[in-house]
Scaffold this motif. Sequence first.
Motif, PDB file in Angstrom:
ATOM      1  N   GLU B 435     -12.611  -5.914   2.652  1.00 21.04           N
ATOM      2  CA  GLU B 435     -12.254  -5.767   3.982  1.00 21.04           C
ATOM      3  C   GLU B 435     -11.317  -6.580   4.217  1.00 21.04           C
ATOM      4  OE1 GLU B 435     -15.472  -6.961   5.911  1.00 21.04           O
ATOM      5  OE2 GLU B 435     -17.251  -5.970   5.161  1.00 21.04           O
ATOM      6  N   GLY B 436     -10.212  -5.895   5.153  1.00 15.05           N
ATOM      7  CA  GLY B 436      -8.980  -6.252   5.827  1.00 15.05           C
ATOM      8  C   GLY B 436      -7.760  -6.228   4.333  1.00 15.05           C
ATOM      9  N   ALA B 437      -8.447  -5.197   3.851  1.00 16.26           N
ATOM     10  CA  ALA B 437      -7.025  -5.217   2.382  1.00 16.26           C
ATOM     11  C   ALA B 437      -6.015  -4.484   2.976  1.00 16.26           C
ATOM     12  CB  ALA B 437      -7.780  -4.316   1.151  1.00 16.26           C
ATOM     13  N   ILE B 438      -4.889  -3.889   2.424  1.00 15.66           N
ATOM     14  CA  ILE B 438      -3.911  -3.358   3.540  1.00 15.66           C
ATOM     15  C   ILE B 438      -3.179  -2.636   2.058  1.00 15.66           C
ATOM     16  CG2 ILE B 438      -1.754  -2.616   4.728  1.00 15.66           C
ATOM     17  CD1 ILE B 438      -2.818  -4.999   6.291  1.00 15.66           C
ATOM     18  N   LEU B 439      -3.780  -1.501   1.641  1.00 14.31           N
ATOM     19  CA  LEU B 439      -3.026  -0.280   1.196  1.00 14.31           C
ATOM     20  C   LEU B 439      -1.026  -0.859   1.225  1.00 14.31           C
ATOM     21  CD1 LEU B 439      -3.800  -0.199  -1.808  1.00 14.31           C
ATOM     22  CD2 LEU B 439      -3.424   2.829  -0.301  1.00 14.31           C
ATOM     23  N   VAL B 440      -0.518  -1.697  -0.179  1.00 16.07           N
ATOM     24  CA  VAL B 440       0.555  -1.648  -0.478  1.00 16.07           C
ATOM     25  C   VAL B 440       1.859  -0.339  -1.220  1.00 16.07           C
ATOM     26  CG1 VAL B 440       2.291  -3.328  -1.561  1.00 16.07           C
ATOM     27  CG2 VAL B 440       0.455  -4.798  -0.029  1.00 16.07           C
ATOM     28  N   LEU B 441       2.187   0.392  -0.537  1.00 15.95           N
ATOM     29  CA  LEU B 441       3.166   0.851  -1.454  1.00 15.95           C
ATOM     30  C   LEU B 441       3.975   1.009  -2.038  1.00 15.95           C
ATOM     31  CD1 LEU B 441       3.370   3.700   1.216  1.00 15.95           C
ATOM     32  CD2 LEU B 441       1.313   3.346  -0.469  1.00 15.95           C
ATOM     33  N   GLU B 442       4.128   1.504  -2.980  1.00 16.88           N
ATOM     34  CA  GLU B 442       5.503   1.012  -4.441  1.00 16.88           C
ATOM     35  C   GLU B 442       6.906   0.530  -3.324  1.00 16.88           C
ATOM     36  OE1 GLU B 442       6.676   3.974  -7.307  1.00 16.88           O
ATOM     37  OE2 GLU B 442       4.327   4.395  -7.916  1.00 16.88           O
ATOM     38  N   SER B 443       6.993   1.287  -2.642  1.00 17.17           N
ATOM     39  CA  SER B 443       8.034   0.389  -1.365  1.00 17.17           C
ATOM     40  C   SER B 443       7.615  -1.105  -0.632  1.00 17.17           C
ATOM     41  CB  SER B 443       8.259   1.692   0.039  1.00 17.17           C
ATOM     42  OG  SER B 443       7.463   1.884   0.889  1.00 17.17           O
TER      43      SER B 443
END
Lengths: 116, 455
Positions: B435-443
Amino acid sequence: MKLVVAIVRPEKVNDVLEALYKAEVRGLTISRVQGHGGETDEVQTYRGTTVKMELHEKVRFEIGVSDSFVAPTVRAIMSAARTGEVGDGKIFVLPVEKVYRIRTGEEDTAAVTPVG
Amino acid sequence: MKNLRWLGMLAVGAGSVGLAQEPELSAADTAWMLVATGLVLLMTPALAFFYGGLVRAKSSLNTMMMSFVALGFVGVAWALVGYSLSLSPGGNNFIGDLRFGFLSGVSLENKGAVVPITIPHLLWMAFQGTFCVITAALISGAVVERMRFPAFMLFMTLWSVAVYAPLAKWVWGGGFLADLGAWDFAGGTVVHINAGISGLVAALVLGARKDFGRQAILPHNVPFVLLGAALLWFGWFGFNAGSAWGASQSASIAFVNTLLAPAATLVAWALLDLTRTGKVTAVGLATAIVVGLVVITPAAGYVSPTSALLMGAIGAFPSYFALLWRARSKLDDSLDVFAGHGVGGMTGAILTGVFGQKVIAGVEVGYFDGLIAGNPQQVLIQAFAVLIAVLYSGLMTFGLLKLVGAVTPLRASAKDEATGMDVSQHGEESYTSGEGAILVLESGEPRGAPATVKG
């Protein structure tokens, strides 16, 4: 009567409990919560998946007190829970309409005054 | 282990006439040692569970990682130089040479090892390597929840070469303690006293956890502790019975003693618990199993099953009371490496000199007689070996920690320690809901809406 709600760091819970005990505040409820208070997001990586944790583990105190106990309670939490870093938490003081003690049926101030 | 076998080898090396009877490669021995090596390797992840369950949830991954990382760093160090420095026939009485460095000359034949063996030399190297791995991992229990992970990796790698290798040489590689006639079947001195003392010194150098003595620090997963103890016991059959280096009568007596001694320790510990607090505890019994295994380790192939029962029962007492004392002291040897492995190892090493006997269950599988069999001097020799191990291990660990500390800080910051070592050292958590984890993209740009609404 007021309801003091405090959100603090989990690692500070014992310090807060100790400070409240010294301030002779007895009845309280705590729960584990998650929240965000503007602190730096912490980055976690699981294999290829990188995430920013928006929510941080916190602990919420709920303490019903008579008016004369509001200031000592707030002072105790404030001094014990503070590290000086962003994310130390908040204290909310809320008005309370009515309090009952279930065991005896006592009301209001009598209901939030510790037994004996 | 087999000092007499080694002495026989020395005679060959010294050019004695007609003694060059190399034993044959044995399929049966090889089969058992293949399995035993796997069993001993399992003990390191088992230790990770044992230790991991004993710490707080916020540092549980870090604690388990301290054992897991030994599988890699110590394993590689062993193959590159550790094996050669520990157990090459060359060098002197104190340290081996580098003839087997990078495993050069370690073949699939049963030739070239420091002792006569009936299994491929490479397999023997691998078996011995698993011992070095678990010994380094054992130390971690003394420094959990506060030591920086990179500092620990550096320390344990150097330690496996600078502390473990010489001690293994002295006791098992034909060094001066073997010459004196000190006996250590599977590693009471080399593994347990060594790790126990190193842990004690490391706990003193690192200092206590911030919360130690201020608030209760409780095990976060007791079932993990029991699982770890169970897997350690299972793996220990390979550790002790494998130290006979073959599928022999010696292996069988070591196996039986590995079954009986911890059983007796468990009974004694349960009764101690019951008498003292009125309740038998789970963490207590898991600890008892490990202590019993530690106590029987130096004696596994040298004593009768009855003696193993006695050793297990007697061995419960020093460790039990050392644990009680430690918990009330200012010493934050967090997971009691000293009380369990140090004190248990010393008890076992001394009792080996008391209970050792040549003839066990009608067969001469032992190598020496101890106090009860009429050779009181053996106790003194064992005690001397203990003393040497304590001094060397303690001083070298102190020096190594100072050295590592000069390169990189040993301790995590107070803030990191308070947050928990999992997040601060590894950027991972044992138990996360996501919960509350936001996916970070390679960019580097976050994708999607955060799970919470920012105020």
